[in-house]
Write an enzyme that holds these catalytic residues in place. Structure first.
Site, short mmCIF file in Angstrom:
data_model
loop_
_atom_site.label_atom_id
_atom_site.label_comp_id
_atom_site.label_asym_id
_atom_site.label_seq_id
_atom_site.Cartn_x
_atom_site.Cartn_y
_atom_site.Cartn_z
N TYR A 184 26.49 20.09 -16.90
CA TYR A 184 25.76 20.64 -18.04
C TYR A 184 25.62 19.52 -18.93
O TYR A 184 26.62 18.89 -19.38
CB TYR A 184 26.56 21.70 -18.81
CG TYR A 184 26.51 23.11 -18.05
CD1 TYR A 184 25.26 23.42 -17.23
CD2 TYR A 184 27.61 23.52 -17.71
CE1 TYR A 184 25.18 24.79 -16.44
CE2 TYR A 184 27.58 24.88 -17.14
CZ TYR A 184 26.20 25.18 -16.37
OH TYR A 184 26.36 26.67 -15.62
N CYS B 13 32.95 23.14 -15.90
CA CYS B 13 31.93 24.51 -15.98
C CYS B 13 32.89 25.48 -15.95
O CYS B 13 34.15 25.37 -15.49
CB CYS B 13 31.11 24.69 -14.95
SG CYS B 13 30.05 22.96 -14.71
N MET B 14 32.44 26.76 -15.95
CA MET B 14 33.40 28.01 -15.80
C MET B 14 34.01 28.08 -14.44
O MET B 14 35.18 28.53 -14.33
CB MET B 14 32.66 29.45 -15.99
CG MET B 14 33.40 30.48 -16.11
SD MET B 14 32.32 32.13 -16.34
CE MET B 14 31.69 31.98 -17.96
N ASP B 15 33.18 27.89 -13.38
CA ASP B 15 33.72 28.13 -12.03
C ASP B 15 33.98 26.68 -11.21
O ASP B 15 34.68 26.86 -10.05
CB ASP B 15 32.61 28.85 -11.20
CG ASP B 15 32.42 29.89 -11.85
OD1 ASP B 15 32.86 30.67 -12.51
OD2 ASP B 15 30.99 29.98 -11.96
#
Ligand SMILES: *Cc1c(COP(=O)(O)O)cnc(C)c1O
Length: 387
Positions: A274, A321-323
């Site tokens: 990102y 990232c989240m995962d």
């Protein structure tokens, strides 16, 4: 690094031999003071019930937790030994804990009255420890309110509703032995003990020291030390334990490991993750690690942190990232499914929780306690099973 023992995507492996070793070493180091293993917050992320059992096996005299629910869960799991909890809000249920012989902490006269009422209901005597706020300015009675609390406790003791089993406090700066707060708190604590004694109280245990103080301030040990972080093999006072810790040989108990979801070649100039906060400065290869901030890996860890993959440490790249997150394999092409170690005891070259803490700008407490999310947790008993 040896082959993985499971096909787990990503997991926390907790070495209960390390827990037992650390408890045994710490306990003999602080003797004749008694030893409390602090297992709050799910055993600092290591599994409260399993750690508690291992700590008892290694001789922990007491267990300590914060909340009443944590104490309740330990009793439900079969623990019957001395157990102290210290954090409740008005209206919480004490009845079952009093009946189960759990030591509860009172910070105020109102709280003491609630505990005594519970004892009345179960026709028992509550084991109560009184907390004096010696300067942390968190929980506990201020020195101003202390005389009233001890007088009230003595009255309830004479009425048979409570037994004051302990008097305790908590330090501001035990990780900084030269901080003036240490000596100041010890002096306030001594006064509070004297006041309680004058009021007629005869506690079984007086205690002030957490891990850092247990190791660095013998004068603060009193009858009992409350060790959390050191039980898990981590350094409670980085920068102040250089001579002590190697001698003690504490072993970090947590390993976070798993297997890469994917490995890919990326060309120089490729933006990664990102926001493209990292752009490949050369042709390289990246590994996709199936762990993210939902598992407790702080977004602040990239750039800065490293993980162990295919024989060496490798830097994280781009945003976490989240995962998932990305690791730079620098042209190496291990297969998808290759094991990684995010953190561990360090004995295999992998980064430690302390190194992660430094990369993020926090303390190792937060690193290990935060590990969770979708990580599975597995407890092993032998060093050879650790990975
Ligand atoms: C968490 C806690 C401890 C344990 O502290 P460590 O620094 O992990 O040893 C001890 N006492 C109290 C009151 C705590 O809240």
């Amino acid at each position: 690094m040896t082959e993985p023992t499971t096909a787990a995507r990503a997991e926390i492996v907790v070495d209960l031999d390390a827990i037992r070793h650390n408890v045994a070493v710490l306990r003999s180091h602080v003797a004749p003071a008694a030893f409390m293993a602090v297992v709050k917050a799910d055993g600092y992320g290591h599994g409260m019930v399993e750690v508690a059992r291992a700590a008892r096996e290694a001789g922990a005299d007491w267990l300590g937790v914060a909340t009443l629910d944590e104490a309740r869960a330990l009793r439900a799991a079969g623990d019957e030994g001395p157990l102290l909890c210290w954090l409740a809000v008005p209206g919480e249920e004490y009845d079952d804990l009093v009946a189960a012989g759990v030591d509860v902490t009172a910070y105020s006269v109102d709280q003491l009255a609630e505990i005594a009422a519970a004892a009345e209901r179960v026709r028992g005597t509550a084991r109560v420890q009184l907390k004096i706020d010696t300067g942390l300015t968190r929980g506990g009675a201020t020195p101003r309110d202390w005389p009233r609390l001890v007088a009230e406790a003595r009255e309830l003791e004479q009425a048979g509703r409570v037994r004051v089993t302990g008097i305790w406090s908590h330090l501001v700066a035990s990780d900084d032995p030269g901080h003036p707060a240490n000596a100041a708190q010890e002096a306030v604590f001594a006064e509070a003990l004297a006041g309680a004694e004058e009021a007629g109280l005869t506690p079984e245990v007086r205690h002030l020291a957490n891990s850092a103080a247990a190791l660095l301030r013998p004068a603060a040990r009193h009858d009992l030390v409350r060790c959390g972080l050191a039980v898990y093999g981590l350094d409670p006072a980085p920068g102040h334990t250089a001579r002590l810790l190697p001698d003690l040989g504490l072993v970090p108990a947590m390993t976070v490991r798993g297997r890469l979801a994917m490995v890919k070649a990326v060309a120089a100039g490729s933006g990664v993750s990102y926001g493209h906060t990292w752009v490949a400065d050369r042709d390289t290869t990246l590994g996709l690690v199936p762990v993210g901030y939902a598992e407790g890996v702080s977004r602040a860890a990239s750039p800065g942190a490293e993980i162990w993959v295919a024989g060496r440490r490798r830097p994280l790249r781009g945003r976490i990232c989240m995962d998932q997150l990305l690791v730079d394999l620098d042209g190496d092409t291990p297969p998808a499914g290759e094991p990684f170690v995010l953190l561990g005891p360090g004995s295999g070259g992998e980064p430690t929780a302390q190194e992660w803490a430094e990369a993020i700008g926090t303390i190792s407490y937060e690193v290990v306690t935060g590990m969770g999310g979708r990580l599975t947790r597995r407890h092993v008993g032998g060093a050879e099973e650790r990975r």
